[in-house]
Design an enzyme around this catalytic site. Structure first.
Site, PDB file in Angstrom:
ATOM      1  N   ASP A 209     -68.858  26.163  -9.869  1.00 61.08           N
ATOM      2  CA  ASP A 209     -68.799  24.618  -9.589  1.00 61.08           C
ATOM      3  C   ASP A 209     -68.287  24.795  -8.183  1.00 61.08           C
ATOM      4  O   ASP A 209     -67.684  25.680  -7.729  1.00 61.08           O
ATOM      5  CB  ASP A 209     -68.092  24.077 -10.611  1.00 61.08           C
ATOM      6  CG  ASP A 209     -66.647  24.434 -10.702  1.00 61.08           C
ATOM      7  OD1 ASP A 209     -66.493  25.310 -11.427  1.00 61.08           O
ATOM      8  OD2 ASP A 209     -65.707  24.248  -9.791  1.00 61.08           O
ATOM      9  N   ASP A 211     -65.689  22.566  -7.559  1.00 54.84           N
ATOM     10  CA  ASP A 211     -64.595  21.958  -7.726  1.00 54.84           C
ATOM     11  C   ASP A 211     -64.427  20.448  -7.377  1.00 54.84           C
ATOM     12  O   ASP A 211     -65.454  19.816  -7.890  1.00 54.84           O
ATOM     13  CB  ASP A 211     -63.411  22.758  -6.633  1.00 54.84           C
ATOM     14  CG  ASP A 211     -61.951  22.513  -7.302  1.00 54.84           C
ATOM     15  OD1 ASP A 211     -61.606  22.432  -8.409  1.00 54.84           O
ATOM     16  OD2 ASP A 211     -61.078  22.365  -6.334  1.00 54.84           O
TER      17      ASP A 211
HETATM   18  N1  LIG Z   1     -62.791  24.186 -10.350  1.00 51.59           N
HETATM   19  C1  LIG Z   1     -62.165  25.283 -10.792  1.00 51.59           C
HETATM   20  N2  LIG Z   1     -60.642  24.898 -10.864  1.00 51.59           N
HETATM   21  C2  LIG Z   1     -59.977  25.943 -11.565  1.00 51.59           C
HETATM   22  N3  LIG Z   1     -60.422  26.845 -12.595  1.00 51.59           N
HETATM   23  C3  LIG Z   1     -61.788  26.853 -12.621  1.00 51.59           C
HETATM   24  N4  LIG Z   1     -62.668  27.732 -13.287  1.00 51.59           N
HETATM   25  C4  LIG Z   1     -63.852  27.315 -12.976  1.00 51.59           C
HETATM   26  N5  LIG Z   1     -63.809  26.459 -12.260  1.00 51.59           N
HETATM   27  C5  LIG Z   1     -62.680  26.072 -11.909  1.00 51.59           C
END
Ligand SMILES: Nc1ncnc2[nH]cnc12
Ligand SMILES: CSC[C@H]1O[C@H](OP(=O)(O)O)[C@H](O)[C@@H]1O
Length: 289
Positions: A209, A211
């Protein structure tokens, strides 16, 4: 010469290692606590493998609830010399796309609620963490990714946050301003403890992703993470299988000394050491105590 035993810590979405031959779940007890699960012993080709699902089968454990010391101690007792963490991460850079693999080489530890050392009063030690990742493992992962035609990036800084909530947009922008590449919740103190245990460590980070910072992407959700992990499971398993198959039979001495980290680390005079702590340190530090 030390026989190589390749440890794999499976993160979110990776709770077993298909393709492991003569595989067997076994309990490994640790004086430091309860490991996340039984350890899965087996081999891929000629390489001895010990696999541990970081969150336990069924993903029972939250990042803050994992007993990182018990995990690393159990892996050490199982003979692991080289350890690969497979971890889901959020991307902090436009060019690191969901689905990409990053072979991380630096960490920023933002965790606040975890015990991060085997040492303490009665046996004080300070290991170097300037280079937390073993370069030979990075190179072996890179070669495996090339051989499997898997897109990857070599090098990158992983911010480890406490969680379990994801970051606010402001935090996400802050982490970007630090120049960090990816964010997760588990690689610290895992990498620190592996160093204290003289186990060479590296991370295969799988971007799931963007974030919370990207103007054109929704902020991260678990559904999003799971969808990307499901799409990439096959790639991750192929990468690990290739790495394992091509792994050398003998542990390769680490050029930055991650496998000898305790040579000059212990400060406490022999007469001042606490025998109870020393007994717990038998696997981690027995080589130098
Ligand atoms: N955006 C994110 N922040 C923290 N841990 C994660 N694991 C997968 N995506 C994450
Ligand atoms: C399911 S998203 C958050 C979760 O995923 C990552 O876990 P791991 O590093 O074990 O793959 C992240 O660190 C969080 O624990």
């Amino acid at each position: 010469m030390t026989k190589a035993v390749l440890g794999i810590i499976g993160g979110s979405g990776l709770y077993d290692l298909p393709g492991l031959e003569e595989a067997e779940w076994r309990d490994v007890a640790s004086p430091w606590g309860t490991p996340s699960d039984q350890l899965r012993f087996g081999r891929i080709g000629e390489t001895q493998i010990v696999f541990l699902p970081r969150h336990g089968r069924g993903h029972r454990l939250s990042p803050s609830g994992i007993d990182y010391r018990a995990n690393i101690d159990a892996l050490k007792r199982a003979g692991v010399t080289d350890l690969i963490s497979v971890s889901a991460v959020g991307s902090l850079k436009q060019e690191l796309f969901p689905g990409d693999f990053i072979i991380v080489d630096q960490f920023i530890d933002k965790t606040v609620a975890r015990v991060s050392s085997f040492f303490g009063n009665g046996c004080v030690a300070h290991v170097s963490l300037a280079h937390p990742v073993a370069p030979k493992l990075v190179e072996r992962i890179r070669m495996a990714a090339v051989a499997e035609a898997i897109d990857h990036h070599v090098g990158g800084t992983y911010v480890c946050m406490e969680g379990p909530q994801f970051s606010s947009a402001a935090e996400s922008h802050l982490h970007r301003s630090w120049g960090a590449d990816v964010i997760g919740m588990t690689n610290m103190p895992e990498a620190k403890l592996a160093r204290e245990a003289e186990i060479s460590y590296a991370t295969i980070a799988m971007v799931t992703d963007y974030d919370g910072w990207h103007p054109n992407h929704d902020a991260v959700t678990v559904d999003q993470v799971i969808a990307v992990l499901n799409d990439n499971r096959d790639k991750a398993q192929r990468l690990v299988a290739r790495l394992a198959r091509d792994f050398p039979a003998e542990h390769e001495p680490c050029p930055i000394g991650s496998d000898r980290a305790l040579d000059h680390a212990i400060m406490t005079a022999p007469a001042a050491r606490d025998p109870i702590l020393l007994a717990k340190l038998d696997a981690i530090a027995g080589r130098v105590l």
